[in-house]
Design a protein around this motif. Structure first.
Motif, mmCIF file in Angstrom:
data_model
loop_
_atom_site.group_PDB
_atom_site.id
_atom_site.type_symbol
_atom_site.label_atom_id
_atom_site.label_comp_id
_atom_site.label_asym_id
_atom_site.label_seq_id
_atom_site.Cartn_x
_atom_site.Cartn_y
_atom_site.Cartn_z
ATOM 1 N N LYS A 199 0.830 -1.203 0.000
ATOM 2 C CA LYS A 199 0.000 0.000 0.000
ATOM 3 C C LYS A 199 0.870 1.261 0.000
ATOM 4 O O LYS A 199 0.636 2.198 -0.768
ATOM 5 C CB LYS A 199 -0.912 -0.019 1.228
ATOM 6 N N GLU A 215 1.048 4.058 -2.967
ATOM 7 C CA GLU A 215 0.810 5.468 -2.662
ATOM 8 C C GLU A 215 1.987 6.325 -3.094
ATOM 9 O O GLU A 215 1.815 7.425 -3.638
ATOM 10 C CB GLU A 215 0.537 5.640 -1.167
ATOM 11 N N GLY A 218 -6.280 7.363 10.149
ATOM 12 C CA GLY A 218 -5.521 7.924 9.037
ATOM 13 C C GLY A 218 -4.918 9.267 9.403
ATOM 14 O O GLY A 218 -4.849 9.658 10.566
ATOM 15 N N TRP A 219 -4.491 10.008 8.367
ATOM 16 C CA TRP A 219 -3.758 11.248 8.594
ATOM 17 C C TRP A 219 -4.587 12.328 9.259
ATOM 18 O O TRP A 219 -4.033 13.264 9.853
ATOM 19 C CB TRP A 219 -3.191 11.751 7.274
ATOM 20 N N SER A 269 0.961 11.943 3.910
ATOM 21 C CA SER A 269 -0.426 12.407 3.955
ATOM 22 C C SER A 269 -0.930 12.810 2.578
ATOM 23 O O SER A 269 -2.134 12.980 2.383
ATOM 24 C CB SER A 269 -0.558 13.593 4.918
ATOM 25 N N SER A 317 -7.519 3.417 0.158
ATOM 26 C CA SER A 317 -8.346 2.705 1.116
ATOM 27 C C SER A 317 -8.337 1.206 0.818
ATOM 28 O O SER A 317 -7.829 0.760 -0.217
ATOM 29 C CB SER A 317 -9.779 3.232 1.077
ATOM 30 N N ALA A 338 5.321 6.571 4.042
ATOM 31 C CA ALA A 338 3.894 6.859 4.079
ATOM 32 C C ALA A 338 3.723 8.370 4.202
ATOM 33 O O ALA A 338 4.357 9.004 5.051
ATOM 34 C CB ALA A 338 3.248 6.139 5.259
ATOM 35 N N GLU A 353 -3.650 8.552 0.207
ATOM 36 C CA GLU A 353 -4.136 7.397 0.952
ATOM 37 C C GLU A 353 -4.961 6.522 0.019
ATOM 38 O O GLU A 353 -5.853 7.005 -0.674
ATOM 39 C CB GLU A 353 -4.983 7.826 2.154
#
Length: 575
Positions: free
Chosen positions: A74, A78, A542-543, A118, A123, A116, A121
């Protein structure tokens, strides 16, 4: 939900009005294949850009589920989407002109590390949220609605189509990135099984182009493992891959100046992160908890138990609960070791060049002149074996001038013109031939047992209009990779060497703000509790969990828990 037509009508209604009229655009718009959200509007064209986001449904994006069905995949996907959107945005940024930042379109621009962020994202069902900045167009401080319509209704959809919708090219790029992430994760999984601190694949390119560049050095000698240290790991996509395995325990890296000792250590300290293809260090993988230690003259230390290394100070201060606003090199490094262990480090990385000499070693001649009863410092060399044998903490140490670590090392690597050689047996023979004295072990090894609680002063909301509550705001400022401030205090992180991206510093600042806003810094919580709480929040929400106003924006990258510990430990109240 409003539509793109509604957005066009709203823009027409504010043509040539004052810039604050743009605030009427806030909200979400159905653009046909995706949703555009205008989350925050800048105050004028010269202020920080507006914050926007696009949400692309899974059926439109079309990226196959195997590309994001595990955490490491993931993050890799991203990262690909951010880079693709950043490239697309750069091609159309400032296509519409105007005052100040008018026409700007941009999102995060990652370096070689895969973090990772912000900015994007994905899902569980494949829905993509991509956050970016936009400079809403103006002439002077007057709305340029026609230019804004072109930017939002033409240029932004073009970026979405180019970057966030899966076609053959996008699928190939994403698949390569995810395959590499699979291989990197496989190496990380194998470190524990093989008893390794790190793995450096044969063919890796370790030197960087310059001291301030993250790009690989052109023409650099590819890394080759010494035969005695070579291990082979069967990777899911690359198949059997050989490289140098650094075993848990104590490893010494030696060699002449400019022969690659610090270059190897730097690759290891950065190996806690995955890297993109072409970086040269894609398969330099280090235990994810490893912490690079160094002297930090002048840093604050808060309530640290440094008695393992420092005791019986002439001024009588208790080193079981030591605090100072201006630590010496040796004291700061002692605190760094204890704080790293508190943060869960299973490996310590140390370079003699950036260490306090009196913390690292103390030779026999100095011992004869200044007896131990007059020296409060127990040198690191006398504790390093017990750190490994009793606490299970490995060490990788670069040494260029002192041979004191030879007798305590499990393995010795010599770097010679950037070639690695295993000289462990030769070192043992030389030590025997010269009848070199064994480095003594200090008595009384005991790690701190108490859980240190964190109490931070100086973080107060900035009150607007004399009122608190919803009008109170904790002010945050970030100064690149060097420093950040929250409320009336600041943290100097320029010597926290495993921070690699300014967006990580921004995330640390938001973490401290978030912890303060939730009352976690009142002295009733341990550092471990605070860090665990903050990471649980981002895992669950999340963020947006770390965002000041509840709406996430681009500009944050996930730091490791070890760097959050480091930030809490370096707090300095200034207000």
């Amino acid at each position: 939900m409003k539509t793109d037509r509604d957005l066009a009508r709203q823009l027409a209604s504010i043509e040539r009005r004052g810039y604050p009229a743009y605030k009427s655009l806030r909200g979400s718009y159905d653009m046909g294949g995706f949703t555009l959200s205008i989350d925050h509007v800048q105050g004028d064209p010269f202020a920080a850009p507006s914050q926007l986001s696009v949400v692309v449904p899974a059926r439109t994006a079309g990226f196959p589920r195997p590309l994001f069905d595990a955490p490491h995949r993931k993050v890799a996907l991203e990262d690909v989407l951010i880079r693709r959107f950043a490239q697309a945005a750069s091609r159309v940024s400032f296509k519409v002109g105007g005052s100040g930042k008018s026409g700007l379109l941009a999102t995060s621009r990652p370096g070689p590390e895969v973090l990772a962020r912000s900015a994007c994202e994905v899902s569980r069902d494949g829905l993509i949220t991509l956050r970016f900045e936009a400079g809403l167009p103006a002439h002077g401080r007057t709305v340029d609605a026609r230019a804004c319509e072109r930017m939002l209704l033409d240029l932004v959809p073009r970026c979405v189509d180019e970057a966030l919708v899966c076609d053959d090219r996008a699928l190939a790029v994403a698949q390569r990135a995810v395959d590499l992430a699979d291989d990197q994760q496989a190496v990380r999984d194998e470190l524990g099984r093989l008893g390794l601190v790190a793995f450096v694949a044969d063919g890796s390119v370790l030197p960087r182009a310059t001291g301030v560049s993250a790009k690989p050095l052109k023409g650099a000698r590819p890394f080759a493992s010494p035969a005695s240290m070579r291990v082979t790991i069967d990777l899911p996509h690359r198949g059997p891959t050989s490289g140098m395995g650094i075993a848990r325990g104590i490893t010494l890296i030696v060699g002449g100046g400019y022969h690659g000792k610090s270059t190897l250590l730097r690759a290891l300290q950065d190996g806690v992160y995955n890297h993109v293809a072409g970086d040269g260090r894609e398969l330099v993988i280090t235990d994810a908890t490893a912490v690079k230690l160094r002297a930090e003259d002048g840093r604050p230390v808060h309530d640290a138990d440094i008695s393992l290394f420092i005791g019986d100070l002439p001024d009588g201060r208790d080193t079981h609960r030591f605090s100072t606003e201006d630590a010496s090199g040796s004291t700061s490094q002692a605190a760094g070791v204890i704080e790293a262990l508190e943060a869960g480090a299973r490996a310590l990385l140390v370079d003699e060049d950036t260490s306090a000499t009196n913390f690292m070693v103390r030779d026999a001649l100095m011992e004869a002149v200044v007896s131990g009863e007059h020296e409060p410092i127990t040198p690191f060399v006398e504790r390093v074996r017990d750190l490994w044998e009793q606490a299970g903490v490995s060490c990788v140490i670069v040494a260029g001038s002192s041979g004191a670590f030879f007798s305590v090392a499990d393995a010795v690597i010599q770097m010679d013109r950037y070639e690695a050689h295993d000289i462990t047996e030769r070192v043992r023979r030389v030590c025997a031939d010269l009848q070199a004295p064994q480095t003594p072990r200090a008595v009384g090894f005991a790690l701190p047992q108490r859980e240190r609680r964190v109490r931070i002063f100086g973080i107060k909301p900035q009150v607007r209009g004399g009122r608190r509550g919803s009008d109170a705001r904790i002010k945050v400022r970030v100064r690149g990779l060097d420093e950040f401030s929250v409320g009336g205090g600041s943290v100097d992180v320029r010597l926290v060497e495993q921070l690699v991206d300014e967006e990580q510093t921004s995330a640390l600042a938001q973490c401290v703000r978030c912890a303060a806003a939730r009352g976690l810094l009142d002295g009733a919580h341990t550092a471990g509790d605070i860090v665990a709480t903050l990471y649980a929040m981002i895992d669950e929400r999340g963020w947006s969990a770390w965002s000041e106003h509840g709406d996430a924006s681009c500009g944050l990258a996930l730091p490791r828990p070890q760097e959050l510990f480091a930030a809490l430990n370096r707090w300095r109240a200034t207000g």
